[in-house]
Motif scaffolding. Structure first.
Motif, PDB file in Angstrom:
ATOM      1  N   LYS A   1       0.837  -1.208   0.000  1.00 36.59           N
ATOM      2  CA  LYS A   1       0.000   0.000   0.000  1.00 36.59           C
ATOM      3  C   LYS A   1       0.872   1.259   0.000  1.00 36.59           C
ATOM      4  N   GLU A   2       1.913   1.256   0.813  1.00 35.40           N
ATOM      5  CA  GLU A   2       2.837   2.396   0.862  1.00 35.40           C
ATOM      6  C   GLU A   2       3.528   2.591  -0.482  1.00 35.40           C
ATOM      7  N   GLN A   3       3.895   1.486  -1.109  1.00 42.51           N
ATOM      8  CA  GLN A   3       4.529   1.541  -2.432  1.00 42.51           C
ATOM      9  C   GLN A   3       3.564   2.125  -3.464  1.00 42.51           C
ATOM     10  N   MET A   4       2.302   1.688  -3.431  1.00 39.94           N
ATOM     11  CA  MET A   4       1.307   2.210  -4.373  1.00 39.94           C
ATOM     12  C   MET A   4       1.124   3.717  -4.190  1.00 39.94           C
TER      13      MET A   4
ATOM     14  N   LEU B   1      -7.296   0.020 -14.702  1.00 42.12           N
ATOM     15  CA  LEU B   1      -7.973  -0.709 -13.647  1.00 42.12           C
ATOM     16  C   LEU B   1      -7.782  -0.040 -12.295  1.00 42.12           C
ATOM     17  N   ILE B   2      -8.884   0.066 -11.547  1.00 44.71           N
ATOM     18  CA  ILE B   2      -8.813   0.452 -10.140  1.00 44.71           C
ATOM     19  C   ILE B   2      -9.353  -0.739  -9.358  1.00 44.71           C
ATOM     20  N   ILE B   3      -8.554  -1.242  -8.426  1.00 42.27           N
ATOM     21  CA  ILE B   3      -8.939  -2.399  -7.627  1.00 42.27           C
ATOM     22  C   ILE B   3      -9.336  -1.920  -6.235  1.00 42.27           C
ATOM     23  N   ILE B   4     -10.481  -2.395  -5.771  1.00 45.88           N
ATOM     24  CA  ILE B   4     -11.033  -1.958  -4.494  1.00 45.88           C
ATOM     25  C   ILE B   4     -11.157  -3.125  -3.524  1.00 45.88           C
ATOM     26  N   CYS B   5     -10.898  -2.829  -2.264  1.00 46.89           N
ATOM     27  CA  CYS B   5     -11.302  -3.699  -1.162  1.00 46.89           C
ATOM     28  C   CYS B   5     -11.548  -2.782   0.032  1.00 46.89           C
ATOM     29  N   ASN B   6     -11.847  -3.322   1.186  1.00 45.81           N
ATOM     30  CA  ASN B   6     -12.181  -2.469   2.329  1.00 45.81           C
ATOM     31  C   ASN B   6     -11.076  -1.473   2.663  1.00 45.81           C
ATOM     32  N   SER B   7      -9.858  -1.968   2.837  1.00 52.15           N
ATOM     33  CA  SER B   7      -8.760  -1.104   3.290  1.00 52.15           C
ATOM     34  C   SER B   7      -7.641  -0.953   2.263  1.00 52.15           C
ATOM     35  N   ALA B   8      -7.779  -1.523   1.100  1.00 48.36           N
ATOM     36  CA  ALA B   8      -6.791  -1.552   0.015  1.00 48.36           C
ATOM     37  C   ALA B   8      -5.661  -2.543   0.277  1.00 48.36           C
ATOM     38  N   ALA B   9      -5.773  -3.345   1.316  1.00 49.31           N
ATOM     39  CA  ALA B   9      -4.748  -4.361   1.596  1.00 49.31           C
ATOM     40  C   ALA B   9      -4.786  -5.466   0.550  1.00 49.31           C
ATOM     41  N   ARG B  10      -5.927  -6.118   0.391  1.00 53.47           N
ATOM     42  CA  ARG B  10      -6.065  -7.178  -0.612  1.00 53.47           C
ATOM     43  C   ARG B  10      -5.859  -6.614  -2.009  1.00 53.47           C
ATOM     44  N   ALA B  11      -6.373  -5.422  -2.241  1.00 51.71           N
ATOM     45  CA  ALA B  11      -6.238  -4.790  -3.556  1.00 51.71           C
ATOM     46  C   ALA B  11      -4.771  -4.577  -3.904  1.00 51.71           C
ATOM     47  N   SER B  12      -3.964  -4.170  -2.943  1.00 49.30           N
ATOM     48  CA  SER B  12      -2.539  -3.937  -3.193  1.00 49.30           C
ATOM     49  C   SER B  12      -1.807  -5.216  -3.550  1.00 49.30           C
ATOM     50  N   ILE B  13      -2.181  -6.309  -2.911  1.00 46.18           N
ATOM     51  CA  ILE B  13      -1.565  -7.595  -3.224  1.00 46.18           C
ATOM     52  C   ILE B  13      -1.967  -8.043  -4.624  1.00 46.18           C
TER      53      ILE B  13
ATOM     54  N   THR C   1      -0.076  -8.821  -9.281  1.00 47.60           N
ATOM     55  CA  THR C   1      -0.338  -9.836 -10.306  1.00 47.60           C
ATOM     56  C   THR C   1      -0.949  -9.203 -11.550  1.00 47.60           C
ATOM     57  N   LEU C   2      -1.908  -8.323 -11.352  1.00 46.10           N
ATOM     58  CA  LEU C   2      -2.613  -7.737 -12.488  1.00 46.10           C
ATOM     59  C   LEU C   2      -1.713  -6.824 -13.321  1.00 46.10           C
ATOM     60  N   LYS C   3      -0.752  -6.176 -12.695  1.00 46.26           N
ATOM     61  CA  LYS C   3       0.231  -5.373 -13.449  1.00 46.26           C
ATOM     62  C   LYS C   3       1.012  -6.281 -14.402  1.00 46.26           C
ATOM     63  N   MET C   4       1.406  -7.439 -13.888  1.00 45.69           N
ATOM     64  CA  MET C   4       2.203  -8.366 -14.701  1.00 45.69           C
ATOM     65  C   MET C   4       1.388  -8.965 -15.843  1.00 45.69           C
ATOM     66  N   MET C   5       0.069  -8.899 -15.743  1.00 42.71           N
ATOM     67  CA  MET C   5      -0.793  -9.457 -16.788  1.00 42.71           C
ATOM     68  C   MET C   5      -0.958  -8.511 -17.969  1.00 42.71           C
ATOM     69  N   GLY C   6      -0.414  -7.299 -17.864  1.00 39.09           N
ATOM     70  CA  GLY C   6      -0.427  -6.406 -19.017  1.00 39.09           C
ATOM     71  C   GLY C   6      -1.347  -5.206 -18.939  1.00 39.09           C
ATOM     72  N   PHE C   7      -2.009  -4.988 -17.809  1.00 33.88           N
ATOM     73  CA  PHE C   7      -2.832  -3.788 -17.696  1.00 33.88           C
ATOM     74  C   PHE C   7      -1.940  -2.558 -17.743  1.00 33.88           C
ATOM     75  N   LYS C   8      -2.375  -1.554 -18.464  1.00 33.24           N
ATOM     76  CA  LYS C   8      -1.597  -0.327 -18.659  1.00 33.24           C
ATOM     77  C   LYS C   8      -1.475   0.436 -17.340  1.00 33.24           C
ATOM     78  N   THR C   9      -2.605   0.653 -16.669  1.00 31.93           N
ATOM     79  CA  THR C   9      -2.626   1.371 -15.397  1.00 31.93           C
ATOM     80  C   THR C   9      -3.360   0.527 -14.379  1.00 31.93           C
ATOM     81  N   VAL C  10      -2.744   0.340 -13.212  1.00 30.96           N
ATOM     82  CA  VAL C  10      -3.382  -0.387 -12.116  1.00 30.96           C
ATOM     83  C   VAL C  10      -3.253   0.465 -10.862  1.00 30.96           C
ATOM     84  N   LYS C  11      -4.407   0.854 -10.311  1.00 34.45           N
ATOM     85  CA  LYS C  11      -4.432   1.633  -9.077  1.00 34.45           C
ATOM     86  C   LYS C  11      -5.257   0.889  -8.051  1.00 34.45           C
ATOM     87  N   VAL C  12      -5.080   1.242  -6.788  1.00 34.91           N
ATOM     88  CA  VAL C  12      -5.858   0.633  -5.713  1.00 34.91           C
ATOM     89  C   VAL C  12      -6.647   1.718  -4.990  1.00 34.91           C
TER      90      VAL C  12
END
Length: 171
Positions: A33-36, A104-116, A120-131
């Motif tokens: 999360k801090e890295q994001m 892509l914007i990935i959501i979860c309650n606290s962004a913990a699961r989303a950050s993890i 993976t989703l970045k490596m799959m080729g999405f141009k932009t991935v945010k949490v």
């Protein structure tokens, strides 16, 4: 007997070495999360609102079905955490497997699961991935929708239950 003792000693030493490298869930999600945030990949409320209106973005929720049913952002899609890459195929790819939505914007309650999941989703080729975390959405008096009723869940029956707001927003 000596061989058995030596074998157990080696096994114990190996397990201790492995355990020293293990990173627990809280530490890993906090670090990611801090890295994001540092990389500018922690979405703002305005970015989420814009993504919901855009044809180039997917706002995807990785929470459980129960969490989703309790409250979610209208216009977001639930892809779950068990196999989010499979869930995203329905929204991000055309029939030939080519991207139609690369942001892509990935959501979860606290962004913990989303950050993890973002890794993976970045490596799959999405141009932009945010949490993003749902707590911030709710705390800033944005509405959530729910599937719960006083009776059993009536998903798919066409019933409309409206928007719900946090208690501190009801003034």
């Amino acid at each position: 007997m000596k061989l058995k003792t030596v074998g157990l000693g080696i096994l114990f030493t190996a397990s201790v070495l492995f355990a020293n490298e293990f990173v627990n869930y809280e530490a890993l999600s906090k670090k990611l999360k801090e890295q994001m945030k540092k990389e500018g990949n922690y979405a703002t409320i305005e970015e989420v609102k814009n993504a919901l209106e855009s044809k180039d973005w997917i706002v995807a929720d990785v929470r459980t079905m129960e969490e989703w049913a309790a409250a979610h952002i209208k216009g977001s899609v639930r892809i779950g955490r068990q196999a989010p890459e499979k869930g995203l195929e329905l929204f991000a790819l055309d029939d030939e497997g080519k991207f139609i939505k690369q942001n892509l914007i990935i959501i979860c309650n606290s962004a913990a699961r989303a950050s993890i999941e973002a890794q993976t989703l970045k490596m799959m080729g999405f141009k932009t991935v945010k949490v993003f975390d749902l707590y911030s959405w709710i705390d800033k008096c944005n509405p959530v929708v729910t599937k719960y009723t006083v009776k059993k869940d009536k998903a798919g029956t066409g019933l409309s239950f409206g928007n719900f707001y946090a208690e501190h927003c009801k003034k």
